[in-house]
Design an enzyme around this catalytic site. Structure first.
Site, PDB file in Angstrom:
ATOM      1  N   CYS A   1      -0.311  -8.436   2.009  1.00 46.70           N
ATOM      2  CA  CYS A   1      -0.348  -7.090   1.451  1.00 46.70           C
ATOM      3  C   CYS A   1      -1.809  -6.680   1.274  1.00 46.70           C
ATOM      4  O   CYS A   1      -2.619  -7.480   0.796  1.00 46.70           O
ATOM      5  CB  CYS A   1       0.357  -7.081   0.105  1.00 46.70           C
ATOM      6  SG  CYS A   1       0.362  -5.475  -0.699  1.00 46.70           S
ATOM      7  N   LEU A   2      -2.131  -5.441   1.649  1.00 49.95           N
ATOM      8  CA  LEU A   2      -3.519  -4.990   1.519  1.00 49.95           C
ATOM      9  C   LEU A   2      -3.952  -4.926   0.054  1.00 49.95           C
ATOM     10  O   LEU A   2      -5.148  -4.929  -0.236  1.00 49.95           O
ATOM     11  CB  LEU A   2      -3.699  -3.624   2.184  1.00 49.95           C
ATOM     12  CG  LEU A   2      -3.484  -3.630   3.715  1.00 49.95           C
ATOM     13  CD1 LEU A   2      -3.545  -2.210   4.265  1.00 49.95           C
ATOM     14  CD2 LEU A   2      -4.509  -4.524   4.404  1.00 49.95           C
TER      15      LEU A   2
ATOM     16  N   GLN B   1      -0.659   2.649  -2.962  1.00 42.56           N
ATOM     17  CA  GLN B   1      -1.768   1.720  -2.693  1.00 42.56           C
ATOM     18  C   GLN B   1      -3.097   2.462  -2.506  1.00 42.56           C
ATOM     19  O   GLN B   1      -4.163   1.845  -2.554  1.00 42.56           O
ATOM     20  CB  GLN B   1      -1.478   0.867  -1.451  1.00 42.56           C
ATOM     21  CG  GLN B   1      -0.349  -0.132  -1.653  1.00 42.56           C
ATOM     22  CD  GLN B   1      -0.108  -0.935  -0.402  1.00 42.56           C
ATOM     23  OE1 GLN B   1       0.599  -0.501   0.487  1.00 42.56           O
ATOM     24  NE2 GLN B   1      -0.727  -2.094  -0.288  1.00 42.56           N
TER      25      GLN B   1
HETATM   26 NI    NI Z   1       1.983  -4.352   0.408  1.00 45.87          NI
END
Ligand code: NI
Length: 175
Positions: free
Chosen positions: A99-100, A51
């Site tokens: 979720c970011l 991420q």
């Molecule tokens: Ni996530």
């Protein structure tokens, strides 16, 4: 320490299969410290390395429970390197996940309620533990990231499309 930019869907990097960490060293520990800083700043309770653009099997979690008496946040930072699920319960637990990388969007996802997992910590020490509750949900969500899977990929197409439409609308309004 540094804040790292968080990658958001539909960035194709989020589909990458992350590679195992071969050596737990100081470079990795610096990166992990940056991951925690980035996660707390976001704020979020979990973050996978992909991420923030690194396709390695590393994730951090801190559920940041509140002390019932004082209302203060109890920090409980956890690092999972090369995590594996050894066993999972048939019983499922449903949690409204976010979720970011899919900012401000939430949807119910069912996952095994109890898992037995194996991983290395930031000192390279192996752990095997049975995990349940929100930590089990969160760990499975973050482990999905290591395999290129977002929580919205676990929804029906109809529900996924609704989430993506809401996200597009929110981005348009923020622009
Ligand atoms: Ni996530």
């Amino acid at each position: 320490m540094a804040l790292l930019p968080i990658i958001e869907t539909p960035d194709p990097r989020l589909k990458a299969i992350s590679a195992p960490v071969e050596k737990v060293d100081d470079d990795l520990r610096v990166f992990i410290a940056d991951m925690f800083e980035t996660m707390y700043d976001a704020p979020g309770i979990g973050l996978a390395a992909i991420q923030v653009g690194l396709a390695k099997r590393v994730l951090v979690i801190d559920l940041q429970d509140k002390d019932e008496e004082t209302g203060e946040t109890i920090k409980d930072p956890r690092v999972f390197i090369n995590p594996e699920i050894l066993e999972e319960s048939e019983e499922l637990s449903v949690y409204s996940e976010g979720c970011l990388s899919v900012p401000e969007q939430y949807a119910d996802v069912a996952r095994p309620a109890v898992i037995k997992a194996k991983w290395l910590d930031a000192d390279g020490k192996e752990h095997v533990e049975q995990i349940d509750g929100l930590l089990a949900t969160c760990l499975q969500h973050e482990m999905d990231h290591l395999n290129g899977i977002l929580f919205i990929d676990r929804l029906s197409k109809l529900k996924r499309d609704i989430v993506l439409k809401k996200l597009a609308k929110a981005r348009k309004m923020a622009a």
